[in-house]
Design a protein around this motif. Sequence first.
Motif, PDB file in Angstrom:
ATOM      1  N   ASP A 237      32.170  37.333  39.089  1.00  0.00           N
ATOM      2  CA  ASP A 237      31.809  37.558  37.681  1.00  0.00           C
ATOM      3  C   ASP A 237      33.005  37.236  36.800  1.00  0.00           C
ATOM      4  O   ASP A 237      33.938  38.024  36.667  1.00  0.00           O
ATOM      5  CB  ASP A 237      31.376  39.012  37.460  1.00  0.00           C
ATOM      6  CG  ASP A 237      30.821  39.250  36.063  1.00  0.00           C
ATOM      7  OD1 ASP A 237      30.907  38.330  35.223  1.00  0.00           O
ATOM      8  OD2 ASP A 237      30.308  40.356  35.811  1.00  0.00           O
ATOM      9  N   SER A 238      32.953  36.067  36.164  1.00  0.00           N
ATOM     10  CA  SER A 238      34.065  35.649  35.303  1.00  0.00           C
ATOM     11  C   SER A 238      34.029  36.328  33.942  1.00  0.00           C
ATOM     12  O   SER A 238      34.970  36.189  33.157  1.00  0.00           O
ATOM     13  CB  SER A 238      34.035  34.131  35.111  1.00  0.00           C
ATOM     14  OG  SER A 238      32.814  33.719  34.512  1.00  0.00           O
ATOM     15  N   PHE A 239      32.957  37.074  33.650  1.00  0.00           N
ATOM     16  CA  PHE A 239      32.839  37.763  32.368  1.00  0.00           C
ATOM     17  C   PHE A 239      33.186  39.248  32.467  1.00  0.00           C
ATOM     18  O   PHE A 239      33.201  39.950  31.453  1.00  0.00           O
ATOM     19  CB  PHE A 239      31.434  37.606  31.795  1.00  0.00           C
ATOM     20  CG  PHE A 239      31.116  36.202  31.381  1.00  0.00           C
ATOM     21  CD1 PHE A 239      31.497  35.730  30.133  1.00  0.00           C
ATOM     22  CD2 PHE A 239      30.459  35.333  32.243  1.00  0.00           C
ATOM     23  CE1 PHE A 239      31.226  34.426  29.744  1.00  0.00           C
ATOM     24  CE2 PHE A 239      30.188  34.030  31.861  1.00  0.00           C
ATOM     25  CZ  PHE A 239      30.569  33.576  30.620  1.00  0.00           C
ATOM     26  N   ALA A 240      33.439  39.748  33.666  1.00  0.00           N
ATOM     27  CA  ALA A 240      33.802  41.147  33.820  1.00  0.00           C
ATOM     28  C   ALA A 240      35.191  41.379  33.237  1.00  0.00           C
ATOM     29  O   ALA A 240      36.078  40.533  33.330  1.00  0.00           O
ATOM     30  CB  ALA A 240      33.781  41.534  35.295  1.00  0.00           C
ATOM     31  N   ILE A 241      35.358  42.552  32.621  1.00  0.00           N
ATOM     32  CA  ILE A 241      36.669  42.887  32.074  1.00  0.00           C
ATOM     33  C   ILE A 241      37.622  43.203  33.229  1.00  0.00           C
ATOM     34  O   ILE A 241      37.184  43.540  34.336  1.00  0.00           O
ATOM     35  CB  ILE A 241      36.588  44.074  31.100  1.00  0.00           C
ATOM     36  CG1 ILE A 241      36.170  45.361  31.839  1.00  0.00           C
ATOM     37  CG2 ILE A 241      35.633  43.776  29.960  1.00  0.00           C
ATOM     38  CD1 ILE A 241      36.273  46.613  31.001  1.00  0.00           C
ATOM     39  N   PRO A 242      38.928  43.088  33.021  1.00  0.00           N
ATOM     40  CA  PRO A 242      39.879  43.439  34.085  1.00  0.00           C
ATOM     41  C   PRO A 242      39.663  44.882  34.539  1.00  0.00           C
ATOM     42  O   PRO A 242      39.420  45.778  33.736  1.00  0.00           O
ATOM     43  CB  PRO A 242      41.251  43.268  33.412  1.00  0.00           C
ATOM     44  CG  PRO A 242      40.997  42.283  32.310  1.00  0.00           C
ATOM     45  CD  PRO A 242      39.614  42.562  31.819  1.00  0.00           C
ATOM     46  N   HIS A 243      39.741  45.079  35.850  1.00  0.00           N
ATOM     47  CA  HIS A 243      39.539  46.419  36.407  1.00  0.00           C
ATOM     48  C   HIS A 243      40.632  47.359  35.909  1.00  0.00           C
ATOM     49  O   HIS A 243      41.825  47.057  36.006  1.00  0.00           O
ATOM     50  CB  HIS A 243      39.551  46.360  37.930  1.00  0.00           C
ATOM     51  CG  HIS A 243      39.280  47.674  38.589  1.00  0.00           C
ATOM     52  ND1 HIS A 243      38.162  48.430  38.316  1.00  0.00           N
ATOM     53  CD2 HIS A 243      39.989  48.375  39.512  1.00  0.00           C
ATOM     54  CE1 HIS A 243      38.182  49.530  39.041  1.00  0.00           C
ATOM     55  NE2 HIS A 243      39.278  49.520  39.778  1.00  0.00           N
TER      56      HIS A 243
END
Length: 474
Positions: A237-243
């Motif tokens: 998922d390239s749209f997920a925010i940084p963990h």
Amino acid sequence: MSDDLDWLSARELARRFAGGDLSPVDVLDATLARLRTVDPVLNAVCLLDEPQGRRLAAESADRWRRGTPLGPLDGVPVAIKDTAQVTGWPMRIGSHATAAAPSTQDTPGVARLREAGAVFFCKTTTPEFGWKGITHGPLTGITRNPWDISRTPGGSSGGSAALVAAGVVPLATGGDGGGSIRIPAAFSGVFGLKPSYGVVPNLPGVMGTLAVYGGLSRDVADSALLLNVLTRPDPRDSFAIPHRGIDYLDGLDRGVAGLRIAWSPDLGFAVADPAVVTGMRPAIDALVEAGADVQNVALDLSGAQHALEVIWGASHAALVRDFTGAQLAALDPGLLRLILAAQDLSARELQAAHVEMRALSQQMQAFHQDYDLLLTPTVPITAFAAGIDTPDAARFPQWFDWTPLTWPFNLTRQPAASVPCGFVEGLPIGLQIVGPMFAEQNILRASRCVEQACATAARPSLVDGAARTSLQGR
């Protein structure tokens, strides 16, 4: 013993696994026994894989014996909504048009649950392609509400909500593109959280930023625990925010003192049942008594419906763009009407709808400069008859007409939860708690406050094919 196990929280199961007085194998036995009792009435499961469930439970039991559990969900039974891929299982999404071939990968949320040692043994029902806020369709038939089997459990995560409410599993996954976690949570008397878009990694889909992955539980803390697992990163998922490594259980009981909270009974939509609005009062009073500053607001989001209708229709039309005539003819009639109505949409109309969506996001971002949280009824009515798309076709022509308080926050990408707060004529109702982007922790704290004030000993009771409500402690 089995009945006692059916209603334990995920956290209590893990505590007892660690203490050695309970085994995941025993829990799965109780889970399957409960499922065999209630699912012939509820019709909430579309795939059952007992051998896999027993294998995963035995592997978990061995890890707990050796003192090497994978985490606090190790050995906990979790039901998976059939909009997610699970390696080795088909993903039908409620449709005759989908292939029965097994998936070759796990959806990110399922992958995280597998890594955490969760025991999955079934997939839950959903309307065809999750297109509406109730759960019935041509592939799986009608799913029913444990509180009253003549009623719908809501949707599209209706099968998941029904299993949690009926004491089959403490946790079930769901997806929410227009309210599909929160609607069944409200109708079925369980807790459901739609995270901010990007917080939980997911596979890309035609719904774009509308749809997020999440889950349902019988209590807020279990959902916080689930969120700890689901938010772990996934490179797909390239749209997920940084963990961010947030522990959503941390500070859960810190309360709401000092929070500025807005209350709108209708968001400008003239659809609210007065009894449902009145039913919100104990939950709102509990927040006030806990130190929150709760104010009535005149917030009108009714102008956003056009954008939702355009984007929703275009998204589902894209899903079936390569279907044959025979495949189209086999679709849920309501879904087919939606798709046909979207055939004449122009690129200009779709782009204009996205402009409206962004403007709504900006409006809500400005709103939350003044308010930490927003309260509404989750659904302005109680659960209606199972097997129909709308309780009143004249008043509510489409499903999004009777649930206009959930989908605006899919357009804005904001987090929102539905927490049980009471009953109207024996049917559950839910308070929706909405926050600005990435405010899941405040939502969970407020939900916990409501839960502690409004929780009862109520459990749905399925007897002789009829649902009877036991409301001890109301």
